[in-house]
Design a protein around this motif. Sequence first.
Motif, PDB file in Angstrom:
ATOM      1  N   ALA A 184      22.763 -29.925  52.854  1.00  0.00           N
ATOM      2  CA  ALA A 184      21.863 -29.091  52.061  1.00  0.00           C
ATOM      3  C   ALA A 184      20.445 -29.665  52.066  1.00  0.00           C
ATOM      4  CB  ALA A 184      22.388 -28.969  50.631  1.00  0.00           C
ATOM      5  N   TRP A 185      20.330 -31.006  51.922  1.00  0.00           N
ATOM      6  CA  TRP A 185      19.011 -31.646  51.982  1.00  0.00           C
ATOM      7  C   TRP A 185      18.357 -31.425  53.337  1.00  0.00           C
ATOM      8  CZ3 TRP A 185      18.779 -36.402  55.033  1.00  0.00           C
ATOM      9  CH2 TRP A 185      17.467 -36.832  55.220  1.00  0.00           C
ATOM     10  N   LEU A 186      19.100 -31.640  54.411  1.00  0.00           N
ATOM     11  CA  LEU A 186      18.536 -31.502  55.746  1.00  0.00           C
ATOM     12  C   LEU A 186      18.078 -30.078  56.016  1.00  0.00           C
ATOM     13  CD1 LEU A 186      21.007 -33.776  57.709  1.00  0.00           C
ATOM     14  CD2 LEU A 186      18.527 -34.105  57.559  1.00  0.00           C
ATOM     15  N   ALA A 187      18.854 -29.108  55.587  1.00  0.00           N
ATOM     16  CA  ALA A 187      18.475 -27.710  55.813  1.00  0.00           C
ATOM     17  C   ALA A 187      17.191 -27.371  55.070  1.00  0.00           C
ATOM     18  CB  ALA A 187      19.607 -26.785  55.379  1.00  0.00           C
ATOM     19  N   ARG A 188      17.108 -27.777  53.803  1.00  0.00           N
ATOM     20  CA  ARG A 188      15.908 -27.459  53.024  1.00  0.00           C
ATOM     21  C   ARG A 188      14.681 -28.171  53.585  1.00  0.00           C
ATOM     22  NH1 ARG A 188      15.688 -28.186  46.546  1.00  0.00           N
ATOM     23  NH2 ARG A 188      14.308 -29.990  46.802  1.00  0.00           N
ATOM     24  N   THR A 189      14.839 -29.435  53.937  1.00  0.00           N
ATOM     25  CA  THR A 189      13.703 -30.197  54.452  1.00  0.00           C
ATOM     26  C   THR A 189      13.251 -29.649  55.803  1.00  0.00           C
ATOM     27  OG1 THR A 189      14.527 -32.145  53.276  1.00  0.00           O
ATOM     28  CG2 THR A 189      12.893 -32.522  54.996  1.00  0.00           C
ATOM     29  N   THR A 190      14.193 -29.280  56.634  1.00  0.00           N
ATOM     30  CA  THR A 190      13.842 -28.693  57.923  1.00  0.00           C
ATOM     31  C   THR A 190      13.059 -27.403  57.744  1.00  0.00           C
ATOM     32  OG1 THR A 190      15.750 -29.698  59.022  1.00  0.00           O
ATOM     33  CG2 THR A 190      14.788 -27.744  60.062  1.00  0.00           C
ATOM     34  N   ARG A 191      13.502 -26.572  56.817  1.00  0.00           N
ATOM     35  CA  ARG A 191      12.771 -25.322  56.575  1.00  0.00           C
ATOM     36  C   ARG A 191      11.354 -25.597  56.074  1.00  0.00           C
ATOM     37  NH1 ARG A 191      18.043 -23.697  54.314  1.00  0.00           N
ATOM     38  NH2 ARG A 191      19.073 -22.468  55.940  1.00  0.00           N
ATOM     39  N   ARG A 200      22.054 -30.057  44.977  1.00  0.00           N
ATOM     40  CA  ARG A 200      23.301 -29.362  44.651  1.00  0.00           C
ATOM     41  C   ARG A 200      23.057 -27.929  44.189  1.00  0.00           C
ATOM     42  NH1 ARG A 200      21.861 -32.157  40.060  1.00  0.00           N
ATOM     43  NH2 ARG A 200      22.442 -31.251  38.031  1.00  0.00           N
ATOM     44  N   GLY A 201      21.818 -27.471  44.123  1.00  0.00           N
ATOM     45  CA  GLY A 201      21.513 -26.126  43.632  1.00  0.00           C
ATOM     46  C   GLY A 201      21.552 -25.083  44.727  1.00  0.00           C
ATOM     47  N   GLY A 202      20.932 -23.927  44.418  1.00  0.00           N
ATOM     48  CA  GLY A 202      20.869 -22.836  45.383  1.00  0.00           C
ATOM     49  C   GLY A 202      21.927 -21.783  45.203  1.00  0.00           C
ATOM     50  N   HIS A 203      22.728 -21.868  44.147  1.00  0.00           N
ATOM     51  CA  HIS A 203      23.742 -20.862  43.870  1.00  0.00           C
ATOM     52  C   HIS A 203      23.133 -19.757  42.995  1.00  0.00           C
ATOM     53  CE1 HIS A 203      25.759 -24.768  44.520  1.00  0.00           C
ATOM     54  NE2 HIS A 203      26.621 -24.057  45.208  1.00  0.00           N
ATOM     55  N   HIS A 204      23.943 -18.767  42.636  1.00  0.00           N
ATOM     56  CA  HIS A 204      23.443 -17.674  41.808  1.00  0.00           C
ATOM     57  C   HIS A 204      23.367 -18.060  40.336  1.00  0.00           C
ATOM     58  CE1 HIS A 204      27.676 -17.751  41.601  1.00  0.00           C
ATOM     59  NE2 HIS A 204      27.856 -16.603  41.007  1.00  0.00           N
ATOM     60  N   ALA A 205      23.790 -19.265  40.005  1.00  0.00           N
ATOM     61  CA  ALA A 205      23.622 -19.829  38.666  1.00  0.00           C
ATOM     62  C   ALA A 205      23.158 -21.268  38.850  1.00  0.00           C
ATOM     63  CB  ALA A 205      24.935 -19.788  37.878  1.00  0.00           C
ATOM     64  N   PRO A 206      22.372 -21.803  37.913  1.00  0.00           N
ATOM     65  CA  PRO A 206      21.876 -23.168  38.096  1.00  0.00           C
ATOM     66  C   PRO A 206      22.996 -24.195  37.980  1.00  0.00           C
ATOM     67  CG  PRO A 206      21.283 -22.325  35.928  1.00  0.00           C
ATOM     68  CD  PRO A 206      21.863 -21.172  36.682  1.00  0.00           C
ATOM     69  N   PRO A 207      22.833 -25.356  38.619  1.00  0.00           N
ATOM     70  CA  PRO A 207      23.851 -26.396  38.467  1.00  0.00           C
ATOM     71  C   PRO A 207      23.863 -26.932  37.051  1.00  0.00           C
ATOM     72  CG  PRO A 207      21.949 -27.256  39.642  1.00  0.00           C
ATOM     73  CD  PRO A 207      21.721 -25.787  39.487  1.00  0.00           C
ATOM     74  N   SER A 267      31.565 -18.493  41.033  1.00  0.00           N
ATOM     75  CA  SER A 267      31.659 -19.454  42.122  1.00  0.00           C
ATOM     76  C   SER A 267      30.823 -18.928  43.278  1.00  0.00           C
ATOM     77  CB  SER A 267      33.115 -19.669  42.570  1.00  0.00           C
ATOM     78  OG  SER A 267      33.674 -18.472  43.081  1.00  0.00           O
ATOM     79  N   ALA A 268      30.327 -19.836  44.103  1.00  0.00           N
ATOM     80  CA  ALA A 268      29.495 -19.452  45.236  1.00  0.00           C
ATOM     81  C   ALA A 268      29.427 -20.595  46.233  1.00  0.00           C
ATOM     82  CB  ALA A 268      28.084 -19.079  44.776  1.00  0.00           C
ATOM     83  N   THR A 269      29.332 -20.233  47.506  1.00  0.00           N
ATOM     84  CA  THR A 269      29.221 -21.207  48.590  1.00  0.00           C
ATOM     85  C   THR A 269      27.858 -21.066  49.248  1.00  0.00           C
ATOM     86  OG1 THR A 269      31.598 -21.141  48.995  1.00  0.00           O
ATOM     87  CG2 THR A 269      30.224 -21.965  50.788  1.00  0.00           C
ATOM     88  N   ILE A 270      27.217 -22.183  49.527  1.00  0.00           N
ATOM     89  CA  ILE A 270      25.940 -22.198  50.211  1.00  0.00           C
ATOM     90  C   ILE A 270      26.187 -22.473  51.692  1.00  0.00           C
ATOM     91  CG2 ILE A 270      23.678 -23.302  50.359  1.00  0.00           C
ATOM     92  CD1 ILE A 270      24.201 -21.637  47.815  1.00  0.00           C
ATOM     93  N   ARG A 271      25.594 -21.663  52.557  1.00  0.00           N
ATOM     94  CA  ARG A 271      25.839 -21.729  53.996  1.00  0.00           C
ATOM     95  C   ARG A 271      25.603 -23.132  54.557  1.00  0.00           C
ATOM     96  NH1 ARG A 271      24.921 -18.744  58.946  1.00  0.00           N
ATOM     97  NH2 ARG A 271      25.494 -20.258  60.543  1.00  0.00           N
ATOM     98  N   ASP A 272      24.608 -23.839  54.052  1.00  0.00           N
ATOM     99  CA  ASP A 272      24.213 -25.123  54.640  1.00  0.00           C
ATOM    100  C   ASP A 272      25.071 -26.297  54.179  1.00  0.00           C
ATOM    101  OD1 ASP A 272      21.971 -23.900  55.949  1.00  0.00           O
ATOM    102  OD2 ASP A 272      20.952 -23.896  54.017  1.00  0.00           O
TER     103      ASP A 272
END
Length: 420
Positions: free
Chosen positions: A83-90, A196-203, A257-262
């Motif tokens: 998740a960190w790598l995906a966000r930083t790359t973007r 750990r965030g990025g879901h439809h509800a905050p962590p 519940s929700a899954t993040i692609r990255d």
Amino acid sequence: MIRPLDLGATQFTGLAGGYGGAAAVRALAHAQLSKHLLLIKFVVATWTGDPEPRDRAVDVLTRAQSAAPEVVADLLTDPLVGAWLARTTRRLRGAARSATPLDAECNHLSTVAAAAAALAGIDADLIGQPIDGGLALPRLGRVTVDRPGHPPVAVTVRAGRVDVAGASGWAPVRRLTATTAGQRLDVVLDDLDPYRGGHHAPPADRLGEADVRRWQEVFAAGWALIAAHDPDRAGELAAGLRTLVPLARLDAHSARSATIRDAFGAFGLTRPATAAEFAVMLVHEFQHSKLSGVLDLRRLTDPGAAELHFAPWRTDPRPVGGLFQGVYAFLGIAQLWARLAGVPGLPAQPEFALAREQVRWGLDSLAGSAALTADGRRFAAGMRAALDELAAVPVPAETAREAEEKVREVHAGWQERLRS
């Protein structure tokens, strides 16, 4: 000659049928390691800040990998490292924004390197930068840093111990573990990592000890259902599920519940109320992780397709990729409920009938799509073959009719929404 990673034909066919097995899941996880290493290479090459923290981190990761390759491979496939790598790359590509300074985001590499040194048992001297007031070491815990902003801090690793200049507190990661019928599931319950965030509800914020005990109780009960009645699925989960992220409960009644692609092998959820609810969430969300792992290796749909479809579990039109994900998740749910049919006190038959009907409608919609690639059509055919097997599972005629009526009601709502 370097060949791109891929799935074998048997693994691809098995995954398309809703399962795939532990070996296929391990192949998906191995692909994540290669993906993460490539993204680290990109971050290192593109990061334009002070080179000293970067160079120290690269040196430590290289030495740790040499000293304990399997340990470091396990760390680098951590879902929240992904998740960190995906966000930083973007961010480095100009495709995302964040309130965190870009240098601090890139320099999370030093925190990952510190975790690698501690786990590999090597000494290290690094320069970290706090994010959200601390350094979160994957799979270990979080050091609170009593300094405002994102100042460089000295990080020392000796004999597995991490010391951070200005540290004012330490919170270890919690784990959930359970063993049933010889099958063990061990996951991190992550309420610390800044990615750990990025879901439809905050962590959720840091959980209290009593709340962690409640998580453990319902987790163990949910795992017991899967391991005892669906051992093949249990083997997949044990091979690939790494992290659960508690989400904030936004109301008193709904579970989310929700899954993040990255983040392959992780998903976010509010604490389920029952063992069956937890079991269904585990299967549902891990299906999303598996399919996301497949999508890293094979293109199943045309990403530029403008098609919108009816998804029989919601009233808003869905893109073909979203429909594909949903059908695969509900296929897993239907397969689980079929195996829970003999468990007293569970609504297995109506839940199975409904999930089976949802998959049938979803696959019928996919069958008419022009946006599926050749691999996408093969994968959809595998799901159809699995549905054909489920069609042979008997349920009372009235239960089947009620399931069909529920889907037709959702379809009517979808049509009304299109007209409005």
